[in-house]
Design an enzyme around this catalytic site. Structure first.
Site, PDB file in Angstrom:
ATOM      1  N   GLY A  73      -0.726   0.742  -5.140  1.00 33.27           N
ATOM      2  CA  GLY A  73      -2.023   0.129  -4.881  1.00 33.27           C
ATOM      3  C   GLY A  73      -3.102   0.787  -5.698  1.00 33.27           C
ATOM      4  O   GLY A  73      -3.278   2.003  -5.631  1.00 33.27           O
ATOM      5  N   ASN A  78       0.851   1.025   5.908  1.00 33.50           N
ATOM      6  CA  ASN A  78       1.392   0.158   4.860  1.00 33.50           C
ATOM      7  C   ASN A  78       2.234  -0.887   5.568  1.00 33.50           C
ATOM      8  O   ASN A  78       3.107  -0.533   6.362  1.00 33.50           O
ATOM      9  CB  ASN A  78       2.262   0.999   3.905  1.00 33.50           C
ATOM     10  CG  ASN A  78       3.103   0.151   2.961  1.00 33.50           C
ATOM     11  OD1 ASN A  78       4.204   0.542   2.603  1.00 33.50           O
ATOM     12  ND2 ASN A  78       2.615  -1.018   2.563  1.00 33.50           N
ATOM     13  N   GLY A  79       1.944  -2.139   5.310  1.00 35.50           N
ATOM     14  CA  GLY A  79       2.739  -3.189   5.941  1.00 35.50           C
ATOM     15  C   GLY A  79       1.893  -4.384   6.294  1.00 35.50           C
ATOM     16  O   GLY A  79       0.805  -4.575   5.748  1.00 35.50           O
ATOM     17  N   CYS A  84       0.835  -1.181   0.000  1.00 37.33           N
ATOM     18  CA  CYS A  84       0.000   0.000   0.000  1.00 37.33           C
ATOM     19  C   CYS A  84       0.878   1.241   0.000  1.00 37.33           C
ATOM     20  O   CYS A  84       2.102   1.159   0.045  1.00 37.33           O
ATOM     21  CB  CYS A  84      -0.881   0.051   1.257  1.00 37.33           C
ATOM     22  SG  CYS A  84      -1.931  -1.386   1.475  1.00 37.33           S
ATOM     23  N   TYR A 132      11.801  -3.559  -7.530  1.00 38.26           N
ATOM     24  CA  TYR A 132      10.566  -3.560  -8.293  1.00 38.26           C
ATOM     25  C   TYR A 132       9.505  -2.562  -7.819  1.00 38.26           C
ATOM     26  O   TYR A 132       8.900  -1.867  -8.621  1.00 38.26           O
ATOM     27  CB  TYR A 132       9.953  -4.958  -8.291  1.00 38.26           C
ATOM     28  CG  TYR A 132       8.526  -4.982  -8.765  1.00 38.26           C
ATOM     29  CD1 TYR A 132       8.233  -4.843 -10.124  1.00 38.26           C
ATOM     30  CD2 TYR A 132       7.469  -5.107  -7.873  1.00 38.26           C
ATOM     31  CE1 TYR A 132       6.927  -4.839 -10.572  1.00 38.26           C
ATOM     32  CE2 TYR A 132       6.155  -5.099  -8.315  1.00 38.26           C
ATOM     33  CZ  TYR A 132       5.886  -4.967  -9.659  1.00 38.26           C
ATOM     34  OH  TYR A 132       4.601  -4.959 -10.104  1.00 38.26           O
TER      35      TYR A 132
END
Lengths: 467, 467, 467, 467
Positions: free
Chosen positions: C40, C114-115, C5, C260
């Site tokens: 996201g 995020n995580g 995210c 990436y």
């Protein structure tokens, strides 16, 4: 293509800046169409002329759900016309929506109409033979093309409309918007209603008077059968009644507007719809009395006739059903097998009101018979002792070629069965239809010989079509 | 947060594959909610349990416009509950929609309810003090949290519901769906209606009997005030009537359900709503006769009382208005200045029916008075000679704390003005309200001393709230 | 539930009326999320605090397609946080969107993170055992609940965050918005990136520096692993670096962000992503040279590594594919049988560029292998003489538990096959992966023994998870 | 009305049941349009002929977001044509979408075209003078009308097309679908591309070869300028090359297709677009060398030319920007004052790649100059030492009348300023355009005297329009 529809138009007024008006032309048309929504729920559209430019917005669906405020505000303009369209099998597409807007050699033209041309195929062939092409299947495109064709050799748009009308056969109540003018026409037999109102000095046109009432306009008069009206750039009304095509023709005002289609608070060609329906109920009570405990309407269109029946017969009036108004177009219907479990979708019998009672159920018409059978069974299941059906119109035996989409001849139950057979099929204890001879009485005529003499059209009941 | 709502639930049946049912649980709830749509149009939702898993779909808007067929088909499951929610100022968001679905230590729980907890703030504070957090402002989240808290020390979900109820004060008709069971509860005073039906051996629960009728279920009985019902995994119904919290409490069934809120074809706690309204009209005719030509209802909620008044008084009944059913939620209203031009949006007077007549106009209530003033002015403009207003309920002087969102005390016109002052403000020729002492008669009690004795709640009329 | 995210937040500034700001808090978050959209695309949300009240709007879909101007304008407020969410199998529903907004005893709290918490189940069980209930499956709800639980015994929200963090295991970059404060936290191992910027005196927080660049903010510094930051009501930044839980822990910055996930113009923890990728390409060229005519990237993520490879090897760089950017979420894919007819949906080989050529095709990773096989076949069909595949990361052999949704262990082709077997399966003429020992070089460390020493996480390549 | 567009068509095949095809005609057109989406994103449409009936679906927006699977499946039919349309100022309405479907005396016709008729006004006037009316402002309606007019005196639709073409002046690549046949035409000068492919024995037509590649069709040949092709009911291809109007005319293939408009993997009239762009870059490197550290493209259209420049000059190639692909049509742009704060919306400079470097920035064209100025400023802000701009086309000094909507003469910066003045205005350190004399080299001609000799159109660069 048969279609029942509604039209509404307004002119910007005699002078002064139309931006100062208390209500914009597009907003007035919006409200007018909303009042005429019962005449068509499939699609709607509004066209405006603004400083010589025509613009239109057309949408599938209800007026109140299709136009948002920014769209309506953006439809700035002095004059406007609008249209609501009935849902017809096939042809449900945005291209067929009205008003249609076209460009041609001498300008632009927007057309909205209610009705049905009987010679549409012939006219389309004639135009096509000279190279015309059609992007829709709607009469309005054909009408616009023919008017424009006549415009070539005419001095004015109103002259072109009159010339075009001499080729049209059938029913049309027509609003044509040019960049500066508004032209209104009604076919010489006057099949479909169309009336004139005034709102703060502006001319207003509406399929029914309920459209005038909703925007607060005063009724001025009906557009006469065969009349062409021009509202010029100064807002002056010019009537071309005398030298109109079809002058003096027999009139053929649709009797079914009074019985079913129009809103009960409208007045069509001088006759209040409410009164016609009350009288139909009273006539039925006289014609076909029955000993009963309660008179109930099939809501909503049977209410006035049921009240009229109750009052004339002295039998108490009451509600026998609750109608669910929340059936949207996307309602997921129970399957046929689910429905057999007596799932009631739109009308639910009011058990407490009817259990053990002998009922007179008043409805406006029987088309295929299946709906009647369903609701009579529901009433009986809910405990009704007897259900006597009284229909405030004669048996429908013929289709309409003048703009009402009822059914094909084969689908009409009265075309296959007589009253007694229908009674058995729908499970009623007795059944009677209004006598065809009574129809003229609905519109205040004492001459009961036939509707034709009163100059209205009863072809769906008589199979006798106006020439 | 005040809210009037509707709930509907169904159990999958005693045995066998629920996929063989003639109607799926979700489809039944869909139809049930559609029948209860008058109880709330803001949002709707359906939760299903399927092999131990709970799923819910919630939407803003009408049931028939919010669920499409693929969504409904995808809601596979044995048991289902659903909810429709009233539009309230503020709090209109998807998060507040019901049924609420939660996960907790021992499983999952979906809750839908109708009503209002008077001690919600206190309960929320108590939970919050132990660390609870709330993602919505809805009572249903609070109710779910409290039930789950009680579930920790309980042997079953039904026990947890009973324990939780001993803390709840106020009105609730409650459906709780666990992965395998369905638990139903009604508050000990029975403010809001809730009834039980049977459909092909399956148990059905609905706020009103009209929900049962629509899916074709037979009425079984009402859920009793204070009763908790468990439908176990075998489809057996267990009632926990005797050892319920609040056993023996005074009952306080909402009298306003009979007067206005419920659908006229519903039967609440044994009393047909239709009968109550007819009787209210008859009582008004007795209490406050007037020489008139026509009795007209304010549609749709005033129809039964108007019919009752007309019948009792011998004055003819008729329709005085046409109601436009096409007002969607997105209708663009005319501005105030436009409205002064007598633009009629929802109700249009039926001129032909009323012009020159002395009218009795029957309505169910007067809240702020502005609507009454508008429609009386419209009737007079349309030519009504006299307008005598008869209200089928007493003056509303106090707000409701039990789930009906009427108004604040300040907004209530009867809280500021007496009947004569109101008459002047709304421009009526005469005005009368049903006597508060007559309320018990609406529900078949002869004890006119007070509603309290008949064990119903008339707090909005009496300012006397059930403890 | 695994999820990658992006988060973005902004504080209203030191003083003065935030309405005078050149850009509103919500508009800044909107732009920041738009820059982070690559992290996201499933859902997005923005929460604002305004005079002590929290509001949030959450939507399914892209930021630029989900928020319209009126919604954004209505999100008035001084401070704001936002979130974009990766599309994960299951759990795609509006309820799981962030920021989550909750009410509790001492106020309100919005959380976006995020995580992925490794001990989420354990924490959820602990909370559930005390009666907590969960309405979503998202970690953010769990995090909010735990913070609020700690808030009970804490003097401040920042203290509660620190206390809660001592229970959290795993990856989180966290923004918490209270009615007056903004609290930011990053897990002690620093798995996910989070940086600080300044915009006209206002503090800005973003998952990546590209978010700062897009709103025109200057980079200030990264949030340190284990750091908690408070922006108080005066807009002062307070860092709780020293007494934070996890102080001194081994760091574990995700190496895959460099390879990436992150945008190539971002700088994460001091290392430009662009440089890492160029170096990966150069290292591959050294490690695995091949005689070729052209180096082509798999767009878009392989571009930098391909440029790096080309430059280091002296082989010309060029485009081998055209990528179609118009694949929306609703694209109707050809069926499998249609695809066998070599229908190219997203990547089309550029025949003129590659026909007859020996190609080095550089990609960032091979997950399942099927995409590689498809595009190599397409290149060969288009006339490529040889296709030598160079992957700018080591073989992925293990799933990620820290917030990147790659695949299950079973789906990973490198877990089943060795490089030669993969080469055969995808149809390449040669295949090489970046050596795992080279990973530290991507982030400027000369210690090639292992990523762990440079304190980054390479668990997906090494199967060696940070404690 | 100027418009760049894309067309795609497919015939059902020689014989046998088209329902057995591996891919339906509509699905093939869907994929083809998706591959041609870069030629127009405003609207799209697909028309099919099925057993003599024509149907079309037209939508605003991208192909992949406008057609859902049920709509596509419902477009059953043997032959199909489709269209994507460029967003033009004004005229953005569903009525102007293609394919246009019309009815006329001898049948029905659907038309989709790419191009622009120079004598549209004159043709429209001629038709209008005979009474034609137009419902849109699109050339396709005019083209359909004229073909239909000619159809009256022709033996076949293909003859009508040829007759009509003798009146058309300008650019058109045309697909006409009759109930049984498919007719394809390209204007005699061949302004716009159009090619033929074969897919499992079916004929396929596409604006560019990338459309063929995407559906897996093999390239057959280009439609020749002035050629009319008929696919008859047996699926036989008949070419009317020899007796076509315009036979032997000078050709005028649009050079801008190679420079900017076409997709780089397409081959137009035998010349790969990719090669043209690479060569343009190489020519620029020769013509205008500069000492630099890095060659960067303006993505995405400048990539090939930048690679070509880099390779020819020996300067390293690299990415200088990140392009955000998530800008939807509804993106809420920052205000002008917000943008001055250096908010980067679509292109963000990649600081790490460019800081301290001397850059050659290769772009395909400069139209108004404002975009170039913005991105050069952004590069300098990000630390670029020098920015040398190289444009892979000559200065644009004249508008296009053949179907590319570039700008009005007044808006073109090269019409007002010379290269040095532009350099100053956009803030470049040096600026050079490709020499106009080099244009023929892009399409493999050695005759550098003028594009005219190679029979392509360079009017936008030379102000010398093909007759």
């Amino acid at each position: 293509m048969h279609e029942e529809c509604g039209v509404f138009g307004i002119h910007g007024g005699a002078a002064g800046d139309f931006r100062q008006q208390s209500i914009s032309a597009a907003q007035a048309v919006y409200l007018g169409l909303y009042a005429l929504q019962h005449r068509g729920q499939e699609s709607c559209g509004i066209a405006v002329s603004n400083a010589g430019v025509l613009r239109a917005e057309r949408r599938m669906g209800l007026v109140s759900e299709s136009f948002d405020a920014p769209t309506l505000v953006a439809l700035t303009g002095e004059n406007a016309i609008g249209h609501v369209r009935y849902s017809t099998a096939g042809g449900s597409c945005i291209e067929n929506c009205q008003p249609i807007v076209t460009r041609y050699a001498k300008g632009r033209l927007a057309v909205a109409h209610n009705g049905n041309l009987r010679n549409a195929d012939e006219l389309r062939d004639k135009l096509a033979a000279t190279g015309a092409l059609f992007q829709t299947t709607a009469d309005s495109e054909l009408i616009a093309q023919w008017i424009i064709r006549e415009r070539m050799g005419s001095r004015s748009i109103e002259e072109a409309v009159m010339r075009a009308m001499s080729h049209f056969r059938g029913a049309y109540s027509l609003l044509a918007l040019s960049p500066r003018k508004l032209v209104i026409a009604r076919d010489p037999m006057g099949f479909r209603p169309l009336c004139i109102g005034k709102l703060d000095g502006r001319w207003v046109f509406s399929s029914e008077t309920c459209g005038l009432d909703t925007v607060g306009a005063e009724f001025f008069r009906d557009v006469e059968p065969g009349e062409v009206i021009l509202i010029d750039t100064n807002g002056e009304l010019h009537s071309f009644r005398d030298n109109c095509p079809g002058k003096g023709a027999r009139k053929a005002i649709c009797i079914f507007e009074y019985i079913y289609f129009a809103r009960p608070d409208s007045v069509i060609d001088g006759i209040p719809v409410h009164n016609s329906r009350m009288k139909a109920g009273a006539l039925l009570a006289e014609q076909s009395p029955v000993k009963a405990d309660l008179v109930i309407p099939v809501p909503d269109s049977g209410i006035e006739a049921a009240v009229g029946y109750a009052r004339a017969s002295g039998t108490p009036y009451g509600m026998g059903f609750v109608r669910n108004n929340y059936v949207g177009r996307t309602f997921i219907k129970p399957t046929q097998s689910e429905r057999r479990k007596s799932i009631a979708v739109k009308l639910t019998p009011m058990t407490q009101s009817i259990a053990g009672k002998r009922l007179v159920m008043v409805d406006d018409s029987i088309v295929r018979g299946s709906t009647s059978a369903n609701i009579i069974r529901a009433l009986k299941n809910a405990g009704a002792r007897e259900v006597h059906v009284r229909i405030s119109s004669p048996p429908i035996i013929a289709p309409c070629y003048f703009g009402t989409d009822i059914a094909t001849r084969e689908e009409l139950i009265s075309n296959r069965l007589n009253a007694e057979e229908i009674r058995q099929e729908i499970g009623a204890d007795s059944l009677d239809f209004l006598r065809i001879g009574s129809l003229p009485l609905l519109i205040d005529s004492n001459d009961q010989s036939s509707c034709a003499n009163r100059q209205c059209c009863d072809a769906c009941f008589s199979d006798d079509y106006p020439a």
